[in-house]
Design an enzyme around this catalytic site. Structure first.
Site, PDB file in Angstrom:
ATOM      1  N   LYS A  62       0.572  -1.400  -0.020  1.00 30.02           N
ATOM      2  CA  LYS A  62      -0.334  -0.091   0.071  1.00 30.02           C
ATOM      3  C   LYS A  62       0.644   1.203  -0.366  1.00 30.02           C
ATOM      4  CE  LYS A  62      -4.184   1.043   0.302  1.00 30.02           C
ATOM      5  NZ  LYS A  62      -5.531   0.517  -0.002  1.00 30.02           N
ATOM      6  N   ASP A  90      -6.788   4.191  -4.531  1.00 29.15           N
ATOM      7  CA  ASP A  90      -8.103   4.154  -3.020  1.00 29.15           C
ATOM      8  C   ASP A  90      -8.006   5.063  -2.782  1.00 29.15           C
ATOM      9  OD1 ASP A  90      -7.772   2.224  -0.514  1.00 29.15           O
ATOM     10  OD2 ASP A  90      -7.349   3.609   0.104  1.00 29.15           O
ATOM     11  N   THR A 141     -14.632  -2.846  -6.896  1.00 32.82           N
ATOM     12  CA  THR A 141     -14.773  -2.795  -5.636  1.00 32.82           C
ATOM     13  C   THR A 141     -16.715  -3.263  -4.605  1.00 32.82           C
ATOM     14  OG1 THR A 141     -13.331  -1.573  -5.506  1.00 32.82           O
ATOM     15  CG2 THR A 141     -14.424  -2.286  -3.485  1.00 32.82           C
ATOM     16  N   ASN A 195     -15.783   6.186  -5.411  1.00 31.69           N
ATOM     17  CA  ASN A 195     -16.030   5.281  -6.296  1.00 31.69           C
ATOM     18  C   ASN A 195     -16.002   3.799  -5.585  1.00 31.69           C
ATOM     19  OD1 ASN A 195     -13.925   2.649  -6.835  1.00 31.69           O
ATOM     20  ND2 ASN A 195     -14.590   3.343  -8.465  1.00 31.69           N
ATOM     21  N   SER A 214      -8.277  -5.861 -10.550  1.00 32.90           N
ATOM     22  CA  SER A 214      -6.776  -5.566 -10.716  1.00 32.90           C
ATOM     23  C   SER A 214      -6.567  -6.778 -10.587  1.00 32.90           C
ATOM     24  CB  SER A 214      -6.204  -5.325  -9.192  1.00 32.90           C
ATOM     25  OG  SER A 214      -6.923  -3.322  -9.154  1.00 32.90           O
TER      26      SER A 214
HETATM   27  P1  NDP Z   1     -12.790   8.048  -3.403  1.00 33.45           P
HETATM   28  O1  NDP Z   1     -12.317   9.064  -3.391  1.00 33.45           O
HETATM   29  O2  NDP Z   1     -13.473   7.404  -4.311  1.00 33.45           O
HETATM   30  O3  NDP Z   1     -14.282   8.624  -1.754  1.00 33.45           O
HETATM   31  C1  NDP Z   1     -14.019   8.758  -0.963  1.00 33.45           C
HETATM   32  C2  NDP Z   1     -15.687   8.884   0.162  1.00 33.45           C
HETATM   33  O4  NDP Z   1     -15.297   8.760   1.414  1.00 33.45           O
HETATM   34  C3  NDP Z   1     -15.413  10.201  -0.576  1.00 33.45           C
HETATM   35  O5  NDP Z   1     -17.252  10.413  -0.241  1.00 33.45           O
HETATM   36  C4  NDP Z   1     -15.087  10.649   1.626  1.00 33.45           C
HETATM   37  O6  NDP Z   1     -15.747  12.288   1.585  1.00 33.45           O
HETATM   38  C5  NDP Z   1     -15.066   9.187   2.003  1.00 33.45           C
HETATM   39  N1  NDP Z   1     -14.033  10.168   2.729  1.00 33.45           N
HETATM   40  C6  NDP Z   1     -13.269   9.600   3.194  1.00 33.45           C
HETATM   41  N2  NDP Z   1     -12.451  10.311   3.698  1.00 33.45           N
HETATM   42  C7  NDP Z   1     -12.876  10.487   4.639  1.00 33.45           C
HETATM   43  C8  NDP Z   1     -13.201  10.509   6.499  1.00 33.45           C
HETATM   44  N3  NDP Z   1     -12.017  10.889   6.741  1.00 33.45           N
HETATM   45  N4  NDP Z   1     -14.142  10.969   6.669  1.00 33.45           N
HETATM   46  C9  NDP Z   1     -15.203  10.390   6.247  1.00 33.45           C
HETATM   47  N5  NDP Z   1     -15.143  10.421   4.939  1.00 33.45           N
HETATM   48  C10 NDP Z   1     -14.601  10.435   4.065  1.00 33.45           C
HETATM   49  O7  NDP Z   1     -12.203   6.195  -2.601  1.00 33.45           O
HETATM   50  P2  NDP Z   1     -12.971   5.168  -2.608  1.00 33.45           P
HETATM   51  O8  NDP Z   1     -14.401   4.912  -2.912  1.00 33.45           O
HETATM   52  O9  NDP Z   1     -12.082   4.135  -3.612  1.00 33.45           O
HETATM   53  O10 NDP Z   1     -12.744   4.759  -1.119  1.00 33.45           O
HETATM   54  C11 NDP Z   1     -13.459   4.015  -0.378  1.00 33.45           C
HETATM   55  C12 NDP Z   1     -13.089   2.953   0.972  1.00 33.45           C
HETATM   56  O11 NDP Z   1     -12.788   1.591   0.371  1.00 33.45           O
HETATM   57  C13 NDP Z   1     -11.851   3.211   1.213  1.00 33.45           C
HETATM   58  O12 NDP Z   1     -11.569   2.558   2.868  1.00 33.45           O
HETATM   59  C14 NDP Z   1     -10.494   2.602   1.078  1.00 33.45           C
HETATM   60  O13 NDP Z   1     -10.040   1.905   1.124  1.00 33.45           O
HETATM   61  C15 NDP Z   1     -11.739   0.996   0.341  1.00 33.45           C
HETATM   62  N6  NDP Z   1     -11.192   0.359  -0.638  1.00 33.45           N
HETATM   63  C16 NDP Z   1     -11.038   1.001  -1.735  1.00 33.45           C
HETATM   64  C17 NDP Z   1     -11.067   0.054  -3.180  1.00 33.45           C
HETATM   65  C18 NDP Z   1     -11.506   0.508  -4.691  1.00 33.45           C
HETATM   66  O14 NDP Z   1     -11.022  -0.824  -5.880  1.00 33.45           O
HETATM   67  N7  NDP Z   1     -10.879   1.982  -4.945  1.00 33.45           N
HETATM   68  C19 NDP Z   1     -11.195  -1.305  -2.692  1.00 33.45           C
HETATM   69  C20 NDP Z   1     -11.079  -1.836  -1.726  1.00 33.45           C
HETATM   70  C21 NDP Z   1     -11.482  -1.173  -0.876  1.00 33.45           C
HETATM   71  P3  NDP Z   1     -14.676  13.105   1.032  1.00 33.45           P
HETATM   72  O15 NDP Z   1     -14.988  13.276  -0.684  1.00 33.45           O
HETATM   73  O16 NDP Z   1     -16.123  14.066   1.623  1.00 33.45           O
HETATM   74  O17 NDP Z   1     -13.619  12.788   1.117  1.00 33.45           O
HETATM   75  O1  2IT Z   2      -7.973  -1.761  -0.807  1.00 30.87           O
HETATM   76  C1  2IT Z   2      -7.855  -1.878  -1.631  1.00 30.87           C
HETATM   77  O2  2IT Z   2      -8.094  -3.268  -2.215  1.00 30.87           O
HETATM   78  C2  2IT Z   2      -7.692  -0.983  -3.052  1.00 30.87           C
HETATM   79  N1  2IT Z   2      -7.481   0.366  -2.186  1.00 30.87           N
HETATM   80  C3  2IT Z   2      -7.420  -1.444  -4.409  1.00 30.87           C
HETATM   81  C4  2IT Z   2      -6.515  -1.943  -4.551  1.00 30.87           C
HETATM   82  C5  2IT Z   2      -5.498  -2.616  -5.617  1.00 30.87           C
HETATM   83  O3  2IT Z   2      -4.546  -3.211  -5.884  1.00 30.87           O
HETATM   84  O4  2IT Z   2      -6.307  -2.875  -6.933  1.00 30.87           O
END
Ligand code: NDP
Ligand code: 2IT
Length: 447
Positions: free
Chosen positions: A128, A168, A211, A242, A379
């Site tokens: 990461k 992420d 995801t 996302n 991925s």
């Molecule tokens: P994005 O950046 O697309 O979206 C994040 C969302 O979460 C936004 O709505 C954001 O709000 C909110 N958010 C982020 N930080 C905070 C915080 N500190 N407090 C409150 N809300 C928050 O990210 P993803 O959708 O990609 O990721 C969301 C979660 O999913 C994370 O935990 C990530 O690690 C996990 N994840 C993502 C994967 C991926 O493929 N993208 C895979 C597996 C897990 P704001 O816009 O106001 O910051």
């Molecule tokens: O937390 C996760 O699994 C991710 N942000 C996706 C990682 C990846 O390599 O696709």
């Protein structure tokens, strides 16, 4: 040293060495807590100090990221990449750009990633990375200059068979594109060094949706166990990024109604359902705040503060924003409102108290390292397509994703049964994910 004490001994070591990294300690405590019966059954793990090795990253890279803003001012952020474990394949895991990023967050995410990647059944190690850079309010040019500078250092550490980053929080298609361009320019290699790429230059269909879709596929298996389905259910999805967007899309496709979504500022609620087109326009295209939603949908109500979302009555809760966003109190409210299933789309969104409350109340609970494994799984499918120099159709890729999620559910359920906590998918996912990594590490000798 008695076998039951081995886990406690290692936990003490981890606390002593990483005392100022609460998120990392939380993640390690949860995983090692599940492993007690496995350790008792397998003396070879203690004999080879396997847990001590597992909790120490193979490599931690921390670097300066200098960049210039639109006013010509020189700025600097901290970049990092944790190459945690390569027992099962090249390091694999996302990059997070968010002001809260520090080494403890990246270590917790990297540690989770090891077991998550194992659960996909694909050959990927755990890693990461990220930066405390805040993309909010930055122009496209500023984001590009930051990404180029970030990759200028990162490029020397990664590669299609070494370490393959992805997105992420704060890192999506735009950022991956800028970083890929810079990697190619520096190395003169067009290779699958990043995933989540655009479709025109080696990305995979379904990766964007993966995801969120995967979380819903996993949750659907949990519901089937109760003789239930998404059809006709009321769902809460936190976040609006996302993961949240595509969890909404798939849950809706399966007949559910998503009545609330959030961002870090607050949440919108509409009993008639949240319109996904509006959310996508606001978040994916315009990069605006979620409170703007009510301008187009006056029937929706915006409330400040992102934790209040969990007090809304629902059947299913999908926390898809960030770590520790759903605490013991929020879990108690969901339980009181007769919520039947919770699946973690985000990484570690439920606090230990919340997880404890759900399991004690018999709420079906899908832990993130299994429930959100669909992103990294796809991925892995993107890497496979890049290696083949081929691309698969949406249907074919989605089918593979679905099968991987069903399998992650089944292996977690079986491990929970086998080690004496039937139905406890936290224990099951930790044990099933661990066993494959541990056996590979044993086979590799002293590494
Ligand atoms: P994005 O950046 O697309 O979206 C994040 C969302 O979460 C936004 O709505 C954001 O709000 C909110 N958010 C982020 N930080 C905070 C915080 N500190 N407090 C409150 N809300 C928050 O990210 P993803 O959708 O990609 O990721 C969301 C979660 O999913 C994370 O935990 C990530 O690690 C996990 N994840 C993502 C994967 C991926 O493929 N993208 C895979 C597996 C897990 P704001 O816009 O106001 O910051
Ligand atoms: O937390 C996760 O699994 C991710 N942000 C996706 C990682 C990846 O390599 O696709």
């Amino acid at each position: 040293m008695s076998k039951t004490n081995y886990v406690d001994t290692v936990l003490e070591i981890v606390k002593k060495r990483n005392g100022n990294e609460p998120e990392f300690l939380q993640a390690v405590q949860e995983v090692l807590g599940s492993l007690r019966p496995v350790i008792a059954d397998h003396p070879e793990f203690e004999e080879t100090n396997l847990l001590e090795r597992l909790v120490e990253p193979e490599r931690q890279i921390i670097f300066r990221v200098p960049w210039q803003d639109d006013h010509g001012k020189m700025r600097v952020n901290r970049g990092m990449r944790i190459e945690f474990n390569s027992a099962l394949g090249p390091y694999k895991g996302g990059l997070r750009f968010h002001p809260s990023v520090y080494i403890g967050i990246i270590k917790f995410l990297g540690f989770e990633q090891i077991f998550k990647n194992s659960l996909t059944g694909l050959m990927m190690g755990g890693g990461k990375g990220g930066s405390d850079f805040n993309p909010k309010g930055k122009s496209d040019s500023e984001v590009m200059r930051f990404c180029q500078s970030f990759m200028t250092e990162l490029a020397r550490h990664i590669g299609a068979d070494t370490d393959v980053p992805a997105g992420d929080i704060g890192v999506g298609g735009r950022e991956i594109g800028f970083m890929f361009g810079q990697y190619k320019r520096l190395t003169r290699k067009f290779e699958g060094v990043l995933t989540g790429k655009g479709l025109s230059y080696g990305g995979s269909l379904v990766r964007t949706e993966a995801t969120g879709y995967g979380t819903v596929y996993f949750c659907n298996e949990m519901l089937k166990e109760q003789g239930q389905s998404f059809d006709g259910k009321t769902v809460l999805v936190s976040g609006s990024g996302n993961v949240a967007i595509y969890a909404h899309q798939k849950a809706t496709e399966l007949g559910a109604k998503v009545v609330a979504m959030s961002d870090s500022g607050g949440f919108v609620y509409d009993a008639n359902g949240i319109n996904l087109d509006t959310i996508q326009q606001l978040k994916e295209v315009q990069r605006l705040r979620i409170h703007e939603y009510t301008k187009q949908h006056p029937s929706a109500k915006y409330t400040e503060g992102f934790t209040g979302i969990w007090s809304i009555p629902c059947d299913i809760a999908l926390p898809c924003a960030t770590e520790n966003e759903l605490d013991g109190e929020a879990a108690a409210a969901l339980i009181k409102n007769k919520c039947i299933a919770v699946a973690e789309g985000a990484n570690m969104p439920c606090t230990p108290d919340a997880v404890h409350n759900f399991i004690a109340a018999g709420v079906s609970f899908g832990p993130g390292k299994a429930a959100n494994a669909g992103g990294v799984a796809t991925s892995g499918l993107e890497m496979a397509q890049n290696s083949q120099r081929m691309s698969w159709t949406f249907e074919e890729t989605d089918q593979k994703l679905h099968q991987i999620m069903v399998n992650a559910y089944n292996v977690s359920k079986q491990a929970a049964d086998q080690y004496g906590t039937p139905g406890n998918l936290v224990n099951g996912a930790n044990i099933a994910g661990f066993m494959k990594v541990a056996n590979a590490m044993l086979a590799h000798g002293l590494v």
